[in-house]
Structures are given as C-alpha cells and as structure tokens.
Design a protein around this motif. Sequence first.
Motif, PDB file in Angstrom:
ATOM      1  N   GLN A  23       0.814  -1.211   0.000  1.00  0.00           N
ATOM      2  CA  GLN A  23       0.000   0.000   0.000  1.00  0.00           C
ATOM      3  C   GLN A  23       0.856   1.274   0.000  1.00  0.00           C
ATOM      4  OE1 GLN A  23      -3.487   0.278  -0.334  1.00  0.00           O
ATOM      5  NE2 GLN A  23      -3.031  -1.804  -1.000  1.00  0.00           N
ATOM      6  N   SER A  24       2.013   1.207  -0.674  1.00  0.00           N
ATOM      7  CA  SER A  24       2.869   2.378  -0.827  1.00  0.00           C
ATOM      8  C   SER A  24       2.293   3.267  -1.919  1.00  0.00           C
ATOM      9  CB  SER A  24       4.290   1.968  -1.220  1.00  0.00           C
ATOM     10  OG  SER A  24       4.878   1.203  -0.207  1.00  0.00           O
ATOM     11  N   ALA A  25       2.280   4.576  -1.669  1.00  0.00           N
ATOM     12  CA  ALA A  25       1.760   5.528  -2.647  1.00  0.00           C
ATOM     13  C   ALA A  25       2.762   5.708  -3.778  1.00  0.00           C
ATOM     14  CB  ALA A  25       1.485   6.867  -1.980  1.00  0.00           C
ATOM     15  N   VAL A  26       2.250   5.748  -5.001  1.00  0.00           N
ATOM     16  CA  VAL A  26       3.082   6.034  -6.173  1.00  0.00           C
ATOM     17  C   VAL A  26       2.300   7.000  -7.069  1.00  0.00           C
ATOM     18  CG1 VAL A  26       2.305   3.945  -7.394  1.00  0.00           C
ATOM     19  CG2 VAL A  26       4.413   5.069  -8.085  1.00  0.00           C
ATOM     20  N   CYS A  27       2.949   8.077  -7.443  1.00  0.00           N
ATOM     21  CA  CYS A  27       2.317   9.086  -8.288  1.00  0.00           C
ATOM     22  C   CYS A  27       3.116   9.170  -9.588  1.00  0.00           C
ATOM     23  CB  CYS A  27       2.314  10.437  -7.572  1.00  0.00           C
ATOM     24  SG  CYS A  27       1.476  11.737  -8.493  1.00  0.00           S
ATOM     25  N   ARG A  28       2.394   9.187 -10.696  1.00  0.00           N
ATOM     26  CA  ARG A  28       3.038   9.283 -12.004  1.00  0.00           C
ATOM     27  C   ARG A  28       2.472  10.480 -12.753  1.00  0.00           C
ATOM     28  NH1 ARG A  28       2.587   3.616 -11.252  1.00  0.00           N
ATOM     29  NH2 ARG A  28       4.629   2.632 -11.316  1.00  0.00           N
ATOM     30  N   PHE A  29       3.371  11.221 -13.391  1.00  0.00           N
ATOM     31  CA  PHE A  29       2.961  12.330 -14.239  1.00  0.00           C
ATOM     32  C   PHE A  29       4.027  12.558 -15.295  1.00  0.00           C
ATOM     33  CE2 PHE A  29       4.893  14.060 -10.383  1.00  0.00           C
ATOM     34  CZ  PHE A  29       5.862  14.921 -10.871  1.00  0.00           C
ATOM     35  N   THR A  30       3.687  13.327 -16.291  1.00  0.00           N
ATOM     36  CA  THR A  30       4.596  13.628 -17.394  1.00  0.00           C
ATOM     37  C   THR A  30       4.835  15.125 -17.422  1.00  0.00           C
ATOM     38  OG1 THR A  30       3.767  11.756 -18.666  1.00  0.00           O
ATOM     39  CG2 THR A  30       4.907  13.483 -19.899  1.00  0.00           C
ATOM     40  N   ILE A  31       6.108  15.509 -17.583  1.00  0.00           N
ATOM     41  CA  ILE A  31       6.402  16.936 -17.715  1.00  0.00           C
ATOM     42  C   ILE A  31       6.955  17.210 -19.109  1.00  0.00           C
ATOM     43  CG2 ILE A  31       6.763  17.335 -15.267  1.00  0.00           C
ATOM     44  CD1 ILE A  31       9.772  17.404 -15.791  1.00  0.00           C
ATOM     45  N   ALA A  32       6.636  18.381 -19.613  1.00  0.00           N
ATOM     46  CA  ALA A  32       7.164  18.856 -20.890  1.00  0.00           C
ATOM     47  C   ALA A  32       8.358  19.751 -20.585  1.00  0.00           C
ATOM     48  CB  ALA A  32       6.099  19.639 -21.651  1.00  0.00           C
ATOM     49  N   VAL A  33       9.521  19.369 -21.107  1.00  0.00           N
ATOM     50  CA  VAL A  33      10.759  20.122 -20.903  1.00  0.00           C
ATOM     51  C   VAL A  33      11.170  20.704 -22.243  1.00  0.00           C
ATOM     52  CG1 VAL A  33      13.160  19.991 -20.173  1.00  0.00           C
ATOM     53  CG2 VAL A  33      11.423  18.600 -19.011  1.00  0.00           C
ATOM     54  N   ASP A  34      11.309  22.027 -22.299  1.00  0.00           N
ATOM     55  CA  ASP A  34      11.676  22.686 -23.551  1.00  0.00           C
ATOM     56  C   ASP A  34      13.056  22.260 -24.024  1.00  0.00           C
ATOM     57  OD1 ASP A  34       9.321  24.117 -23.649  1.00  0.00           O
ATOM     58  OD2 ASP A  34      10.157  25.859 -22.617  1.00  0.00           O
ATOM     59  N   ARG A  35      13.173  22.072 -25.321  1.00  0.00           N
ATOM     60  CA  ARG A  35      14.473  21.825 -25.952  1.00  0.00           C
ATOM     61  C   ARG A  35      15.111  23.171 -26.290  1.00  0.00           C
ATOM     62  NH1 ARG A  35      12.700  17.328 -30.383  1.00  0.00           N
ATOM     63  NH2 ARG A  35      12.362  15.624 -28.919  1.00  0.00           N
ATOM     64  N   PRO A  36      16.430  23.205 -26.347  1.00  0.00           N
ATOM     65  CA  PRO A  36      17.049  24.461 -26.790  1.00  0.00           C
ATOM     66  C   PRO A  36      16.601  24.792 -28.206  1.00  0.00           C
ATOM     67  CG  PRO A  36      18.694  22.956 -25.890  1.00  0.00           C
ATOM     68  CD  PRO A  36      17.409  22.192 -25.986  1.00  0.00           C
ATOM     69  N   ARG A  37      16.277  26.049 -28.426  1.00  0.00           N
ATOM     70  CA  ARG A  37      15.784  26.489 -29.734  1.00  0.00           C
ATOM     71  C   ARG A  37      16.966  26.831 -30.626  1.00  0.00           C
ATOM     72  NH1 ARG A  37      11.102  30.880 -30.502  1.00  0.00           N
ATOM     73  NH2 ARG A  37      10.386  29.621 -28.785  1.00  0.00           N
ATOM     74  N   ARG A  38      16.941  26.307 -31.838  1.00  0.00           N
ATOM     75  CA  ARG A  38      17.942  26.658 -32.836  1.00  0.00           C
ATOM     76  C   ARG A  38      17.343  27.678 -33.780  1.00  0.00           C
ATOM     77  NH1 ARG A  38      19.321  20.528 -33.403  1.00  0.00           N
ATOM     78  NH2 ARG A  38      20.885  20.348 -31.771  1.00  0.00           N
ATOM     79  N   GLN A  39      18.193  28.511 -34.313  1.00  0.00           N
ATOM     80  CA  GLN A  39      17.716  29.573 -35.185  1.00  0.00           C
ATOM     81  C   GLN A  39      16.957  28.983 -36.371  1.00  0.00           C
ATOM     82  OE1 GLN A  39      20.767  32.246 -36.401  1.00  0.00           O
ATOM     83  NE2 GLN A  39      19.348  33.695 -37.294  1.00  0.00           N
ATOM     84  N   GLY A  40      15.781  29.516 -36.621  1.00  0.00           N
ATOM     85  CA  GLY A  40      14.956  29.072 -37.736  1.00  0.00           C
ATOM     86  C   GLY A  40      14.089  27.863 -37.440  1.00  0.00           C
ATOM     87  N   GLU A  41      14.156  27.318 -36.230  1.00  0.00           N
ATOM     88  CA  GLU A  41      13.356  26.149 -35.870  1.00  0.00           C
ATOM     89  C   GLU A  41      12.300  26.534 -34.841  1.00  0.00           C
ATOM     90  OE1 GLU A  41      15.678  22.903 -34.478  1.00  0.00           O
ATOM     91  OE2 GLU A  41      16.874  22.756 -36.295  1.00  0.00           O
ATOM     92  N   ASP A  42      11.212  25.781 -34.841  1.00  0.00           N
ATOM     93  CA  ASP A  42      10.184  25.962 -33.825  1.00  0.00           C
ATOM     94  C   ASP A  42      10.670  25.382 -32.502  1.00  0.00           C
ATOM     95  OD1 ASP A  42       8.458  27.159 -35.604  1.00  0.00           O
ATOM     96  OD2 ASP A  42       7.429  25.286 -36.107  1.00  0.00           O
TER      97      ASP A  42
END
Length: 160
Positions: A23-42
């Motif tokens: 009965q151990s608690a476990v929490c799962r979630f997903t995070i969005a981590v930004d990638r470094p932006r290169r010139q001319g790319e989204d």
Amino acid sequence: MNSVILIGRLARDPELSYTPNTQSAVCRFTIAVDRPRRQGEDQGADFIRITVWGRQAETCDRYLNKGRQVAVMGRIQTGSYKNREGVTVYTTDVVADRVEFLGSGNGGGQGVSRDTFTGREPNFGGSMTQDTGFSAPQDAFTGFDDMPDTFQAAEDDIPF
C-alpha cells in the motif's frame, strides 16, 4: 553517477495509485521540458515520465495539476515489458527523489513555492521576490561591503 535535474510543466494531471502488497503511494505524471531552440526552428519539447513514491507522491497528487511548473531531482530508470501483441516495449522514466513546486498553482506566472512534503508555503525568513519566487533573509548578505568589485591577483605564495 545517475542523476538528473529537470524543470518543466505537467502535460496532464498526476495519477496516484497504491501498490497492492505494501500500500505504498506512487504518483506518475509527465512533464514537458523545452528543448534548446535553434535559429529558424520551432520550439520543441521532450515529454518525460516522472514517478514519485511515498508521502511525496500523495503531496504531488494533491497540489499538482496540468500546466503547473515543477523542478524534479532524481535518477533515470529504464525498463521493458511485452505489450498485448508480444512486442517488447522499452521505457525510460525519472524516479524522483525530490519535486519542487514552482510558479503559481494555476499553471503559469510567478508565485510562492510550496514545500514538497507539507504543501505549505516555506518560511525563508524573508520576503518572497516577484522575479524568482525565492529570496534570502534580509541579513544573509551583511558583511560583504568590504569585498572588492573585481578580482585582484595576490602576490603571496599559495601553499599547494
């Protein structure tokens, strides 16, 4: 060494469950981590699965929601399983040792961080700043008035 620190926003609400035997608690979630932006790319992002255990898992479930910014410290764990078609699926997750709640609770802007374990605002002994959300006590930087503004080379012999 297996250590990772990430800052990102929750891609969806966390999911809390309990292990069948202990009965151990476990929490799962997903995070969005930004990638470094290169010139001319989204701007791109990586979506990283996070697993938190114990009391901290229950706190994450209670106070986190989609869009909330968090800092996660932990380790990378890989695994695999066979899906319904019998194909091996490989997984990579971050098992969090520590989750810090950043920004405000509404998923954007700046605000007060909440303590990871109690869910209460931390007491830093000083006021919170608007730009970072953290500050040191007012007297933390006293005694530094005599520090030089720039590096000054010393002529003394160094004992090592």
